[in-house]
Design an enzyme around this catalytic site. Structure first.
Site, PDB file in Angstrom:
ATOM      1  N   LYS A   1      65.275   5.232  45.996  1.00  0.00           N
ATOM      2  CA  LYS A   1      64.492   6.473  46.090  1.00  0.00           C
ATOM      3  C   LYS A   1      64.803   7.352  44.878  1.00  0.00           C
ATOM      4  O   LYS A   1      65.952   7.387  44.407  1.00  0.00           O
ATOM      5  CB  LYS A   1      64.854   7.204  47.388  1.00  0.00           C
ATOM      6  CG  LYS A   1      63.986   8.420  47.700  1.00  0.00           C
ATOM      7  CD  LYS A   1      64.412   9.050  49.033  1.00  0.00           C
ATOM      8  CE  LYS A   1      63.525  10.235  49.405  1.00  0.00           C
ATOM      9  NZ  LYS A   1      63.907  10.825  50.696  1.00  0.00           N
TER      10      LYS A   1
ATOM     11  N   SER B   1      60.459  11.392  54.151  1.00  0.00           N
ATOM     12  CA  SER B   1      60.034  11.503  52.774  1.00  0.00           C
ATOM     13  C   SER B   1      60.292  10.255  51.925  1.00  0.00           C
ATOM     14  O   SER B   1      59.850  10.191  50.776  1.00  0.00           O
ATOM     15  CB  SER B   1      60.788  12.674  52.121  1.00  0.00           C
ATOM     16  OG  SER B   1      62.172  12.419  52.130  1.00  0.00           O
TER      17      SER B   1
ATOM     18  N   SER C   1      64.049  11.215  57.279  1.00  0.00           N
ATOM     19  CA  SER C   1      63.326  10.759  56.091  1.00  0.00           C
ATOM     20  C   SER C   1      63.457   9.271  55.798  1.00  0.00           C
ATOM     21  O   SER C   1      62.689   8.730  55.013  1.00  0.00           O
ATOM     22  CB  SER C   1      63.778  11.545  54.858  1.00  0.00           C
ATOM     23  OG  SER C   1      63.090  12.767  54.804  1.00  0.00           O
TER      24      SER C   1
END
Lengths: 538, 509
Positions: free
Chosen positions: B81, B170, B194
């Site tokens: 990420k 996210s 997330s």
């Protein structure tokens, strides 16, 4: 990361308006003690000392703290607040804080916490300072210090400590006003600071500076802070107000960032005077932040548009509470880098106060001599060394060092710690003076001589070779005195008319000159008196 | 080859039946083929392939007996990420403020992965600074869910409608990387769900370990006291492999647990007979889709039939969790974001009339309105006059929520079973009807109480909905019972036999 960072530049004008008007410890002022009944305006001052902790690395990072390195060469990824970096507490800084707290007689919190204090400023890369607002390392405490009062007397006084907290230093902004830009140096950013906050226990400038001097000596003794104002290792903020002793405390102003003991003294005294005159003229003192201009000797209000700044304190989430241990709990700690308070207490070196008390108890030195010796870097060590070689009484030695030696040293800008005169040489000079082997004047000359030249002979030999021995036999001195009397009939007349003292000292001066300052003054005075009394009889 | 799990791939690399170079090559090809999902924001294809070639050489030396050492993940592609710092690889947090930011260091968990031989094929898309639950609020545009997605023919155009499904967020990009087979595992971050939310929507395993087990050094924070590096994997075993490879104390993160951690391997033969599975009644929330409820019920029955004790339990303060989370999140966001001033790094505005104006312009241009909104709210909560009413109260509520979990686990429950999300993945069109804040609050409802309590949780794909979208269920355990959580999750995985997304047809076209 030891790699140099780019120097950041940007134009700035608002930078000059930086204010850090912290909400001050207003509750403290309730406890002020009134010890005077006179209805005069009186100054009341509380201090905040910011002392850089003398450790190799910073409070939360491994970068070096050395002073004077090229800009932005001591900046780790944490110091530059790169995203994703986390603080790691430096155990050495904690130990320094604990040592200082012990010396301040503070109560050390077994659990203390770190908080974030937010404000935007270009030399504060994180946008907040990590400090200890809610639960500091230590609370309370008191410090005994020596003060020269208005009547030039040396007195001891005690001031109370509010708290001691650990926090980060900020970076430095260098403003180029012509080019309208600011340059940021982050070498200082993140160096550990101890902030020592006092109760409002001070009355005037000399009171404040004497206290700070004591704390400075204490921290040097503990080696926790090199304590140099010049290098910015010490900075003081003063909260100043005036009131009439029977009335509540007045509104205070804060003078920030005082960079020397002299500035502290002058700023406080100026500010008290200013506030008094405002009040006497029917005005009101406003709560504001001021800065001291050492050239004009005045305090000036800082542009204060951020006065109501809210620091939005919150707990620092990346640091667990700081636990401290003692002998009975140390075993519970899993961390090897913990601080054991009992161990630190045990390893305390003698503090300035202890040294002073020892000098007073062991040698019965005067408070003034003690004060000067302790205040001089390595002064007490030097005194003790001289004591080893000298046969003179301790107070005689102390007087010699404080008056004769330091007089010459100060005039030549020399510090005792770098004394070019070794203790054994000095001891011999002291003994020469004490025994009357040579005179006061030649002893001073000896000091100058050893200071300025590389002399291999012992002082006694120097005295002998130069013929500086004091003349102590009446046979030699009496003819001199007789001669002076013959040459000065007016003075003799004066003596006979009853102005004995004046006449005698004038005659004595002339006689001393006649002997190239070698005649024994007391002996000559005795001879003069005898001769003059004889004349009087006639 | 891309249908292999990480565990299977390792064993094939070890016996020489698979080439690391070829494996990486395949992943890169797949990543390029599904590029239109917009899941990678910075590619690292050629570097990862170079490293894989090197690893392939090491493996062949091992296989031929010339070396007896082997690196667990030698040459295996992973996706990271874009809020984990990676040395020399741009790290943006999907924000303008860090659009040009190349970190000089690598996050601890990523470094450990690399030390074990893992290669990074790219940095994945996300909501700006991980603020969101859709992976829709990124400067690089939204991430698309590969399930039910109409892939363009080679060279063709991306689906122009807004009826494709979101990935959740996210960490949507990382979920896609694993779901599409472009990587064998991925790191996300999990602050309020997330990792688990997009894992559930994308039909992969998403694991949030106990707070303090995985280092946050190098993870650009959202909420320091809630953030945990999240693990995306194709299977529970894979998640366990990754967790064991990167967990442990880190001197650079003082909030990691100092006790040494014993690494573990999950057993294959698992019994749940003596387990007590708790079903928190507060998780029967309004808005839950029937297929999610059905999957949850079936799972509970499964455990009961296998001899576990299944009973309803209560986590009474759950209803206050989302508000508590909002206050704590905004407060820390306001603080954490204050370092982005354009002085040391990142975007710097042109307005240099004064420091204040420079800051204001830099931050206005640098952050999207979601980030700015949270900063504003957080600063409001931290004002001296509001601190006790908001921040302190929220902390007290947080303690009550943590206490709820403690009580339930202290009362004999071993593992809690809940849905991960209210529904299957919604469409982009529906998701963007309302603002980020509203969506985040409804999306994180089952996941963020777990972060407030710090306990470990994992989402495992359970089944497909009628429309063919994956549904995930969540297993929650007491603090430091990461192994137990993983073990129960693995048993469930064994029973459900969930069919992972198969995109092999794309290779042919």
């Amino acid at each position: 990361m030891a790699a140099p960072m780019k120097i950041c530049r940007f134009r700035s004008c608002a930078l000059y308006s930086r204010i850090k008007s912290k909400p001050k410890h207003s509750h403290l002022y309730k406890h002020c003690r009134h010890n005077s009944t006179q209805e005069n305006w009186k100054g009341v001052i509380g201090l905040e000392i910011h002392a850089q902790i003398n450790t190799k690395s910073k409070l939360f990072s491994a970068s070096s703290t050395a002073f004077g390195a090229p800009t932005n060469t001591q900046v780790s990824i944490f110091d530059a607040a790169l995203p994703g970096t986390l603080p790691v507490l430096n155990g050495e800084c904690v130990r320094a804080g604990v040592k200082t707290a012990i010396a301040l007689n503070s109560k050390i919190n077994k659990v203390s916490k770190f908080d974030r204090k937010h404000y935007f400023y270009a030399d504060l890369p994180q946008g907040y300072q990590i400090t200890q607002q809610r639960q500091p390392l230590a609370v309370g405490g008191e410090v005994e210090y020596i003060l020269i009062d208005q009547n030039n007397r040396y007195v001891t006084k005690t001031a109370r400590i509010t708290q001691l907290q650990l926090e980060q230093d900020s970076g430095r902004s260098l403003h180029d006003e012509e080019g309208r830009q600011s340059l940021i140096d982050l070498n200082r950013a993140g160096i550990g600071l101890m902030e020592i906050v006092t109760e409002p226990d001070f009355e005037n400038g000399i009171d404040c500076s004497s206290f700070v001097r004591e704390v400075q000596l204490m921290m040097r003794q503990l080696q926790v802070c090199l304590g140099s104002f010049r290098e910015g290792a010490l900075r003081v903020d003063a909260n100043i107000s005036v009131h009439k002793p029977s009335e509540p405390l007045g509104v205070r102003s804060e003078v920030k960032n005082l960079g020397s003991l002299k500035d502290l003294r002058n700023a406080v005294d100026y500010e008290i005077k200013r506030q008094k005159s405002v009040l006497k003229n029917g005005g009101t003192v406003i709560n504001e932040t001021r800065t001291f201009d050492s050239e004009s000797g005045k305090t000036i209000p800082m542009r204060d548009k951020e006065r109501l700044q809210d620091y939005r304190f919150m707990p620092e989430p990346n640091l667990p509470p700081l636990y401290l241990y003692n002998n009975s709990t140390a075993a519970q700690s899993r961390d090897q880098n913990t601080t054991n308070i009992d161990e630190e207490i045990q390893n305390m070196p003698p503090l300035p106060r202890d040294v002073r008390n020892k000098l007073i108890n062991d040698y019965n030195l005067s408070l003034r001599n003690v004060y000067v010796l302790v205040n001089e870097d390595k002064g007490v060590t030097f005194f003790n060394e001289v004591m080893k070689y000298s046969n003179s009484p301790p107070n005689f030695i102390a007087n010699f060092i404080v008056n004769d030696l330091l007089g010459v040293f100060n005039a030549n800008d020399i510090k005792i710690r770098n004394s070019p005169i070794s203790p054994d040489i000095l001891a011999e000079i002291v003994d020469i003076k004490e025994s009357g082997y040579s005179t006061v004047a030649y002893c001073s000359q000896l000091v100058e001589l050893y200071l300025k030249q590389d002399i291999t002979e012992r002082p006694k030999t120097v005295v002998d070779n130069n013929g500086w021995r004091q003349i102590v036999d009446t046979e030699t001195l009496k003819p001199v005195c007789v001669k002076i009397l013959e040459e000065n009939p007016k003075l003799v007349k004066k003596y006979c008319k009853g102005k004995e003292d004046k006449a005698l000292s004038s005659l004595l001066m002339k006689a001393l000159n006649e002997t190239q300052m070698k005649g024994h003054p007391v002996l000559m005075k005795k001879i003069f008196t005898e001769l003059l009394e004889e004349q009087k009889q006639k | 080859m891309l249908s292999l799990t990480l565990r299977e791939a390792i064993s094939k690399l070890k016996d020489g039946s698979l080439s690391a170079a070829e494996l990486c090559e395949k992943c890169v090809t797949r990543a390029k083929r599904v590029q239109e999902l917009n899941f990678i924001v910075t590619e690292n294809f050629s570097q990862s392939q170079r490293e894989a070639v090197h690893s392939a050489r090491l493996w062949s030396e091992y296989v031929s007996g010339r070396h007896n050492e082997w690196r667990k993940f030698g040459g295996i592609p992973f996706a990271i990420k874009d809020n984990f710092c990676t040395k020399d690889i741009r790290t943006t947090c999907a924000s303008h403020i860090l659009n040009n930011y190349v970190p000089p260091y690598t996050a601890t968990v990523v470094q450990k992965l690399q030390d074990a031989g893992g290669v990074i094929i790219g940095k994945t898309n996300m909501d700006e600074f991980a603020m969101g639950a859709g992976s829709t609020d990124s400067i690089f545009g939204p991430v698309r869910n590969p399930w039910n997605y109409k892939f363009s023919q080679s060279g063709g155009e991306q689906d122009k409608t807004n009826y494709w499904h979101i990935t959740g967020g996210s960490s949507g990009g990382s979920a896609v990387a694993v779901a599409t087979g472009a990587s064998f595992g991925a790191f996300g971050s999990d602050t309020g769900g997330s990792t688990r939310n997009p894992a559930a929507y994308c039909g992969v395993v998403g694991f949030k370990s106990t707070y303090g087990r995985l280092s946050r050094h190098g993870l650009i924070p959202l909420v320091n006291s809630l953030d945990v590096p999240g693990i995306f994997a194709k299977s529970v075993d894979d998640a366990s492999l990754l967790f064991n490879a990167v967990a442990g104390h880190d001197t650079r993160d003082s909030t990691t647990v100092t006790d040494s951690m014993e690494t573990f391997t999950l057993p294959d033969d698992i019994s749940v007979k003596h387990l007590h599975i708790g079903i928190p009644k507060e998780y029967h929330a309004p808005g839950m889709s029937p297929c999610v409820l059905e999957a949850w019920r079936r799972a509970a029955d499964l455990f009961e039939r296998a001899g576990a004790k299944v009973s309803e339990v209560s986590l009474p303060h759950t209803q206050f969790s989302i508000l508590c989370y909002s206050v704590l999140c905004c407060a820390e966001v306001a603080s954490n974001m204050s370092r982005y001033d354009g002085i040391e790094y990142g975007h710097r505005a042109k307005n240099e009339d004064s420091t204040e104006e420079l800051y204001a312009a830099t931050r206005h241009e640098g952050f999207n309105d979601v980030v700015r909104g949270r900063i504003l709210a957080g600063n409001f909560f931290l004002l001296k006059r509001n601190y006790d009413n908001f921040f302190i109260k929220a902390q007290k509520v947080r303690r009550l929520i943590a206490e709820d979990f403690r009580q339930v686990f202290g009362g004999g429950v071993d593992i809690l079973l809940t849905p991960t999300t209210l529904t299957e993945a919604p469409t982009y069109s529906w998701f963007t009807e309302v603002d980020n804040r509203t969506r985040a609050e409804e999306q994180d409802v089952f996941t963020q109480p777990i972060n407030l309590a710090g306990v470990p949780a994992i989402t495992v794909p359970a089944s497909l909905s009628q429309s063919g979208l994956p549904i995930g269920l969540q297993f929650i355990g007491p603090n430091f019972h990461d192994k137990e959580v993983l073990t129960v999750a693995k048993w469930f995985e064994q029973q459900t036999n969930f069919k992972r997304l198969d995109l092999s047809h794309l290779d042919k076209s």
